[in-house]
Design a protein around this motif. Structure first.
Motif, PDB file in Angstrom:
ATOM      1  N   THR A 432       0.823  -1.217   0.000  1.00  0.00           N
ATOM      2  CA  THR A 432       0.000   0.000   0.000  1.00  0.00           C
ATOM      3  C   THR A 432       0.849   1.256   0.000  1.00  0.00           C
ATOM      4  OG1 THR A 432      -1.803  -1.117   1.160  1.00  0.00           O
ATOM      5  CG2 THR A 432      -1.749   1.291   1.283  1.00  0.00           C
ATOM      6  N   THR A 435       2.485   1.953  -3.371  1.00  0.00           N
ATOM      7  CA  THR A 435       1.427   2.215  -4.351  1.00  0.00           C
ATOM      8  C   THR A 435       0.911   3.641  -4.210  1.00  0.00           C
ATOM      9  OG1 THR A 435       0.759  -0.121  -4.385  1.00  0.00           O
ATOM     10  CG2 THR A 435      -0.846   1.498  -5.166  1.00  0.00           C
ATOM     11  N   GLU A 436       0.664   4.061  -2.971  1.00  0.00           N
ATOM     12  CA  GLU A 436       0.210   5.431  -2.741  1.00  0.00           C
ATOM     13  C   GLU A 436       1.310   6.433  -3.054  1.00  0.00           C
ATOM     14  OE1 GLU A 436      -2.806   6.396  -2.054  1.00  0.00           O
ATOM     15  OE2 GLU A 436      -3.571   4.342  -1.987  1.00  0.00           O
ATOM     16  N   HIS A 439       1.449   7.355  -6.675  1.00  0.00           N
ATOM     17  CA  HIS A 439       0.375   8.269  -7.068  1.00  0.00           C
ATOM     18  C   HIS A 439       0.720   9.718  -6.733  1.00  0.00           C
ATOM     19  CE1 HIS A 439      -2.517   5.418  -8.563  1.00  0.00           C
ATOM     20  NE2 HIS A 439      -2.431   4.684  -7.470  1.00  0.00           N
ATOM     21  N   THR A 440       1.482   9.945  -5.667  1.00  0.00           N
ATOM     22  CA  THR A 440       1.843  11.321  -5.313  1.00  0.00           C
ATOM     23  C   THR A 440       2.828  11.919  -6.307  1.00  0.00           C
ATOM     24  OG1 THR A 440       3.717  10.687  -3.895  1.00  0.00           O
ATOM     25  CG2 THR A 440       1.540  10.801  -2.868  1.00  0.00           C
ATOM     26  N   VAL A 460       2.827  10.572   2.632  1.00  0.00           N
ATOM     27  CA  VAL A 460       2.069   9.330   2.447  1.00  0.00           C
ATOM     28  C   VAL A 460       1.962   8.574   3.772  1.00  0.00           C
ATOM     29  CG1 VAL A 460       2.047   7.077   1.306  1.00  0.00           C
ATOM     30  CG2 VAL A 460       2.646   9.139   0.011  1.00  0.00           C
ATOM     31  N   HIS A 464      -1.436   7.255   5.609  1.00  0.00           N
ATOM     32  CA  HIS A 464      -1.614   5.804   5.743  1.00  0.00           C
ATOM     33  C   HIS A 464      -0.637   5.282   6.799  1.00  0.00           C
ATOM     34  CE1 HIS A 464      -3.987   5.931   2.010  1.00  0.00           C
ATOM     35  NE2 HIS A 464      -3.058   6.761   1.569  1.00  0.00           N
ATOM     36  N   SER A 467       0.411   1.563   7.071  1.00  0.00           N
ATOM     37  CA  SER A 467       0.976   0.897   5.897  1.00  0.00           C
ATOM     38  C   SER A 467       2.483   0.733   5.979  1.00  0.00           C
ATOM     39  CB  SER A 467       0.626   1.684   4.625  1.00  0.00           C
ATOM     40  OG  SER A 467       1.320   2.937   4.592  1.00  0.00           O
TER      41      SER A 467
END
Length: 547
Positions: A432, A435-436, A439-440, A460, A464, A467
């Motif tokens: 996770t 993956t996040e 995206h940033t 991030v 999260h 994570s």
């Protein structure tokens, strides 16, 4: 034996099917006609139609029949004044806006600031400027928010200037409103206060911070019985008639510091940012390992492995406990130390051809440092394992971290406690956190070298927190400029507390200055910090014969 020829049986079966289908269609049509007739009879009767009524009566009926429609807000507009003494829009300022949206629920929320607010003082504040992006987060998450630059304000630095700004807003406001300073975070008790008779009849002035509330525009600010107390013996709280209506958060308030704290101000932070007052559990430690015991290195261009690079690979295999090392890049490494590693570790050491990324989310990647930042995240997310830079030496076994979804260290040299460092990190495949993080990268900014490796990972992890495990002792960091004084000219034992030692950004001229030391391996005899580290790594390794 059949009584009819086969051809006639076939015709008969077809006729029966058609008849059954016709009956079904007839029943459906009758049902529909019944519904239409019922609807026509119901609404053709004028007594069944709602009589004309004014909007307030209709609104009352809607509320009576639809409990989900909330009451009118106690104040229609809330205005927040950003104090110029706060150079950056900090996390506590975001909390202020979130507390208004949650506990007051106005129709519109405005943040006012002068032209000079928020400008970094100098280039040395680069880390602070890149981390404090909370205003952008507020704009993207609070749909009722509007930000207003007040060109006629000279700045908000003193209590008098704050009072003048509040009066300026009051003179323009024509709806029920509230004005507060951005350092105040409203308490859930403010909802009860705003619906009380006291809030209806007058304004309220909290000394020094100007929390103002009214149902009608105020002609002047009225001092009420506002008292200042301590919440949790550390956080200022403002109360009226023993009802807490606001708290003043420290500039050091951060999501990470509030995750497990039992203090009341931390519960408020969690309620606003994580939508739960309960403590956020730490990342889960799995009974079985979820991260493969594979170490990954990256190098773009031609790499001639140095003694330091060789020491890094030896440390990750023989001390760190990794099963294998994979070097990713566009050219296979060369040099006597690379050959020595291949001869010693054989199949445990391999090269994977990987072309450097030249863009991310359709944005061109300019610097090779950023290409490495993005590549390490892509590769670790795909394969899982342990990533480390070539200038990192592993000092302890790290197999314990293979039981978590992801692990990362803090950036000791960033100047702010929230910054992280991707030079040493672990992740399971398709985790996770990474993956996040990818995206940033939509917000990639090539002018800030530390943004990808230090700031975005911190952002991030705050969103999260479960994570990834943040391990403060994962890596000890030292700048290359102080390499000689720290490692070659003095002796210390602090490195024994850490899992790895990271010499940040070793430049060619730095390596050339110690080329004689590295070249003849006399470094193994040094009675200094680096000599101790070299002997620590080699003494139990497959290359201990070098000692």
């Amino acid at each position: 034996m059949s009584l009819l020829p086969c051809s006639q049986l076939s015709v008969l079966r077809t006729s029966w099917k058609r008849a059954i289908s016709g009956v079904v269609l007839l029943l459906v049509a009758l049902t529909l006609m019944s519904g239409v007739l019922h609807s026509h009879l119901q609404y053709s009767n004028t007594s069944a139609l709602p009589a004309h009524r004014d909007s307030r009566r209709l609104d009352h009926d809607l509320r009576a029949n639809a409990p989900l429609i909330r009451d009118e807000p106690s104040v229609s507009h809330v205005h927040v004044i950003w104090n110029n003494n706060d150079q950056w829009f900090q996390f506590r300022h975001l909390l202020s806006l979130l507390s208004i949206a949650k506990y007051v629920s106005p129709f519109r929320l405005f943040i006012h600031y002068s032209k000079s607010a928020g400008a970094p003082a100098s280039a040395t504040d680069d880390y602070q400027a890149t981390y404090h992006t909370w205003l952008n987060e507020a704009i993207s998450t609070i749909h009722i928010l509007n930000h207003v630059v007040e060109d006629h304000w000279d700045g908000i630095y003193t209590t008098e200037q704050m009072a003048a700004a509040a009066v300026d807003i009051m003179n323009r406001e024509k709806s029920p409103f509230m004005v507060i300073t951005s350092s105040l975070v409203l308490h859930p008790g403010v909802s009860r206060f705003l619906r009380s008779n006291e809030a209806v009849r007058s304004c309220v002035h909290v000394p020094g911070r100007f929390l103002i509330a009214s149902h009608v525009p105020c002609q002047k600010v009225v001092n009420e019985n506002a008292t200042v107390t301590l919440l949790d013996n550390s956080t200022l709280a403002y109360s009226i008639d023993d009802l807490i209506i606001a708290t003043e958060m420290s500039s050091w308030t951060s999501p990470r510091a509030s995750l497990q704290s039992p203090l009341e101000h931390a519960k408020i932070v969690r309620d606003l940012y994580y939508d739960s007052r309960e403590a956020i559990p730490p990342p889960e430690r799995h009974a079985e390992t979820v991260i493969p015991a594979i170490a990954h290195y990256i190098w773009f261009g031609q790499l001639n492995v140095t003694f330091f690079g060789m020491l890094s690979v030896v440390s990750v295999l023989d001390i760190g406990g990794m099963d294998a090392v994979v070097v990713h890049g566009d050219n296979e490494p060369v040099g006597k130390y690379w050959e020595m590693l291949q001869k010693t570790y054989g199949a445990r050491l391999s090269f994977h051809r990987y072309v450097a990324p030249d863009s991310v989310w359709s944005k061109t990647i300019g610097h090779v440092f950023h290409k490495s930042d993005i590549a390490r995240v892509e590769l670790l997310r795909r394969y899982g394992g342990f990533y480390l830079d070539w200038d990192v030496i592993v000092l302890k076994n790290v197999q314990e971290f293979l039981h978590y979804d992801a692990v990362i260290g803090v950036d000791m040299l960033a100047g702010i406690v929230e910054a992280l460092q991707t030079s040493v990190m672990f992740s399971k495949p398709e985790g996770t956190f990474l993956t996040e993080l990818i995206h940033t990268y939509r917000d990639y900014n090539g002018s800030r070298w530390n943004y990808l490796c230090c700031i975005l990972p911190a952002k991030v992890s705050e969103k999260h927190p479960r994570s990834i495990l943040i391990e403060p002792q994962l890596a000890y960091q030292v700048y290359a400029e102080s390499f000689g004084a720290e490692l070659l000219s003095s002796r210390a034992t602090h490195w024994q507390q850490y899992y790895s030692y990271h010499v940040i950004d070793p430049k060619p001229d730095t390596e050339a200055a110690y080329d004689g030391v590295f070249g003849d391996l006399s470094v193994t005899k040094l009675q200094t910090t680096f000599g101790d580290i070299v002997r620590h790594v080699l003494s139990t390794s497959a290359l201990r014969s070098l000692l």
